[in-house]
Design a protein around this motif. Structure first.
Motif, mmCIF file in Angstrom:
data_model
loop_
_atom_site.group_PDB
_atom_site.id
_atom_site.type_symbol
_atom_site.label_atom_id
_atom_site.label_comp_id
_atom_site.label_asym_id
_atom_site.label_seq_id
_atom_site.Cartn_x
_atom_site.Cartn_y
_atom_site.Cartn_z
ATOM 1 N N ALA A 1 12.862 65.985 60.761
ATOM 2 C CA ALA A 1 13.304 65.541 59.440
ATOM 3 C C ALA A 1 14.770 65.976 59.169
ATOM 4 C CB ALA A 1 12.249 66.530 58.441
ATOM 5 N N SER B 1 8.142 61.147 61.877
ATOM 6 C CA SER B 1 6.847 61.735 62.500
ATOM 7 C C SER B 1 6.528 61.933 63.817
ATOM 8 C CB SER B 1 5.497 61.351 61.473
ATOM 9 O OG SER B 1 6.141 61.619 59.968
ATOM 10 N N ARG C 1 12.328 61.263 57.449
ATOM 11 C CA ARG C 1 11.245 61.897 58.316
ATOM 12 C C ARG C 1 10.864 60.805 59.283
ATOM 13 N NH1 ARG C 1 8.209 63.993 54.487
ATOM 14 N NH2 ARG C 1 8.311 66.063 54.997
ATOM 15 N N ASP D 1 8.221 67.029 50.302
ATOM 16 C CA ASP D 1 9.847 66.502 50.506
ATOM 17 C C ASP D 1 10.861 67.452 49.772
ATOM 18 O OD1 ASP D 1 9.052 64.259 51.967
ATOM 19 O OD2 ASP D 1 8.499 63.252 50.148
ATOM 20 N N VAL E 1 14.010 65.946 51.571
ATOM 21 C CA VAL E 1 13.797 65.282 52.869
ATOM 22 C C VAL E 1 14.220 64.026 52.739
ATOM 23 C CG1 VAL E 1 12.367 64.282 54.995
ATOM 24 C CG2 VAL E 1 11.890 66.819 53.953
ATOM 25 N N ALA F 1 9.697 68.202 61.591
ATOM 26 C CA ALA F 1 8.804 67.516 60.358
ATOM 27 C C ALA F 1 7.770 68.408 60.133
ATOM 28 C CB ALA F 1 8.319 66.220 60.815
#
Length: 566
Positions: free
Chosen positions: A441, A436, A434, A413, A431, A402
């Motif tokens: 990702a 995080s 995701r 993205d 993306v 990510a």
């Protein structure tokens, strides 16, 4: 109808009537008669030919679904009546070409003969007579019905599920006599369908002429041009079979001794010529690709009934059956084959503790599965370039970290992705998920193209501390590069990081900028992690990758989100 289990508690026995037989088979006697009284039995079969290894073709009779089910149930019933001898190695539980070869390992002489037209030699009359005679003693009417259902055009068809057990039943008395003949002369005897083998520990001058006749005068005997002995020939003829004289061979200890396709000089093994041929076929697939290699092979194998990739898969499965999945020879070939972008795969063992340097060699197939991720954005009036690594997994999904698309609080993205072997062909990617917390990702290419080469995830076990793996990617990628960076490393530690306790593994070498998101693979070329953090510019940093179990969870979460949306 199903042929895999008993439909009633009744088992075929000497008092079973045709009507009771029909009940045992899960049908009615009227329907049974339909198969053999209304037209020729041949109408219930598909007939095709397959090439023989020795040249020529063999006819295979594939029964239709209904007849196949009946024959499978008949085979199950007969298998409960027939007790195979230990010398029978085909069509029995635990039997195989490997088991057939074991009794003949490390012998001075191995003598092979082949029964000519094995299945066609087993006629309707022989099957009916077998079932009506002791020890089976079925009624003549029931024996006749079964013989009708398992034969076609008056003989036992190769390809019918009932033929294997019936052929062994027919050969029971033959096996008994040949085993006794072998015992009388201290020879080992086995039979694998139509392949009969004797082996001896004695010198050539003591070979029994009742089994094998050798050529040459007494002072210069040799085993070339040998033939079956008179007693052996008489036994085989008396039991309704004929020796294929072109396949009679006596093999000495100083030459390649072959039993049902395996060498037995020191242990059951695959002939080296077979290994070399398999390697050459894989090379053809690697070099030319599936379509062109298949076309070349079709010219050489015009009678082939399966695809080129399936043919290679079959050869590898045969090698695996003989030498085992841990064999270095098999492993080397299987790794090469599994890395190719085909739907056909073969078993591979998990990574051993010593690792496998050869397996980390980067080839075209690996390069096509690795991608460069690039993006740019203006942040606080300054142009920032984002670059990292990614890899393709099943479903045309690209995996990266990510943080590759994050900087100074800006999260992107959209990006471009490409492969270094075709860097002029760039794709727009977005993306789609995701994570995080795990620093992962998932990207999707915004293009109609599908079917990209992909890595498989390791699902057997993850590597442990002390094991070697390879980190791939594009550290400090330069526009002129055409290679994927590869770093062979050893795992030095494993621990959870962050609030989410994401499992990371630390390695013993430095990971550089741009490697983030790159695939971490084991010697089976399976994904075991995602390159995450490097200490190239941070003396207090760590060189770690995210565990494949974390990636699996991220993929599962993405799929769950899709399911909710649809």
């Amino acid at each position: 109808m199903s042929g895999g289990f008993l439909l009633s508690g009744t088992i075929l026995n000497p008092t079973t009537t045709p009507e009771e037989l029909a009940g045992i088979l899960g049908t009615s006697y009227k329907k049974l008669k339909y198969f053999y009284y209304r037209g020729r039995m041949l109408r219930h079969y598909s007939v095709f030919t397959i090439p023989k290894k020795s040249g020529g073709t063999r006819e295979i009779y594939s029964p239709g679904d209904q007849l196949k089910t009946l024959q499978s149930r008949i085979a199950l019933q007969l298998s409960m009546l027939y007790k195979p001898k230990k010398v029978v190695k085909a069509f029995v539980e635990g039997g195989s070409i490997v088991e057939n070869s074991i009794p003949h390992v490390r012998k001075k002489f191995v003598f092979n003969i082949d029964l000519q037209d094995f299945f066609p030699s087993i006629t309707f009359a022989r099957v009916r007579g077998l079932l009506a005679a002791k020890p089976y003693s079925l009624t003549p009417e029931t024996a006749t019905v079964i013989a009708h259902l398992v034969t076609v055009s008056g003989f036992l068809p190769q390809g019918a599920p009932s033929s294997p057990v019936i052929s062994n039943m027919i050969c029971a008395s033959l096996d008994r006599e040949l085993f006794t003949l072998g015992m009388r002369h201290s020879a080992a005897y086995t039979r694998y369908a139509d392949d009969i083998t004797f082996s001896f520990r004695c010198p050539i001058t003591y070979l029994p002429d009742s089994i094998v006749c050798i050529s040459g005068p007494p002072d210069r005997m040799n085993h070339y041009g040998s033939r079956a002995g008179n007693i052996l020939s008489q036994i085989i003829t008396r039991h309704g079979f004929t020796i294929n004289e072109s396949k009679v061979r006596l093999q000495g200890v100083n030459e390649r001794q072959i039993v049902t396709g395996l060498t037995v000089n020191s242990k059951p093994n695959v002939d080296r010529r077979y290994i070399r041929k398999t390697s050459a076929l894989i090379h053809s697939l690697e070099f030319f690709g599936s379509e062109q290699a298949g076309a070349i092979n079709a010219q050489k194998r015009p009678d082939a009934t399966n695809s080129f990739e399936a043919h290679i898969q079959g050869r590898l499965l045969f090698i695996n059956q003989v030498v085992g999945v841990q064999s270095k020879v098999y492993r080397r070939l299987a790794l090469r084959f599994n890395m190719l972008p085909t739907a056909y795969k073969v078993p591979l063992p998990p990574l051993d503790s010593a690792g496998d340097v050869h397996a980390f060699k980067i080839n075209k197939s690996v390069i096509k599965k690795c991608w460069v991720v690039e993006a740019d954005a203006t942040i606080n009036e300054e142009l920032y370039i984002f670059q990292g690594s990614a890899f393709m997994v099943e479903g045309d999904l690209l995996i990266t970290c990510a943080h590759v698309l994050e900087s100074e609080g800006t999260i992107l993205d959209d990006c471009e992705v490409f492969r270094v072997d075709s860097r002029d062909v760039k794709f727009k990617a977005k993306v789609v998920h995701r994570d995080s917390a795990r620093d992962l990702a998932i990207l999707k290419i915004e293009h109609e193209a599908r079917g990209f080469e992909f890595f498989s995830l390791e699902r057997v076990r993850e590597p442990n501390i002390g094991e070697r793996i390879a980190v791939l990617g594009f550290p400090n990628y330069k526009s002129g590069s055409v290679d994927v960076g590869s770093l062979s490393v050893k795992i030095t530690n494993k621990y959870p990081l962050g609030v989410a306790k994401v499992l990371h593994s630390e390695v013993d070498k430095t990971l550089y900028s741009g490697n983030s998101g790159g695939p971490v693979i084991n010697s089976s070329q399976h994904i075991v992690g995602v390159a995450a953090k490097g200490a190239a510019s941070n003396p207090e940093g760590h060189n770690t990758f995210i565990s494949v179990s974390e990636l699996t969870q991220t993929l599962n979460n993405y799929k769950a989100t899709l399911a909710i949306e649809t």
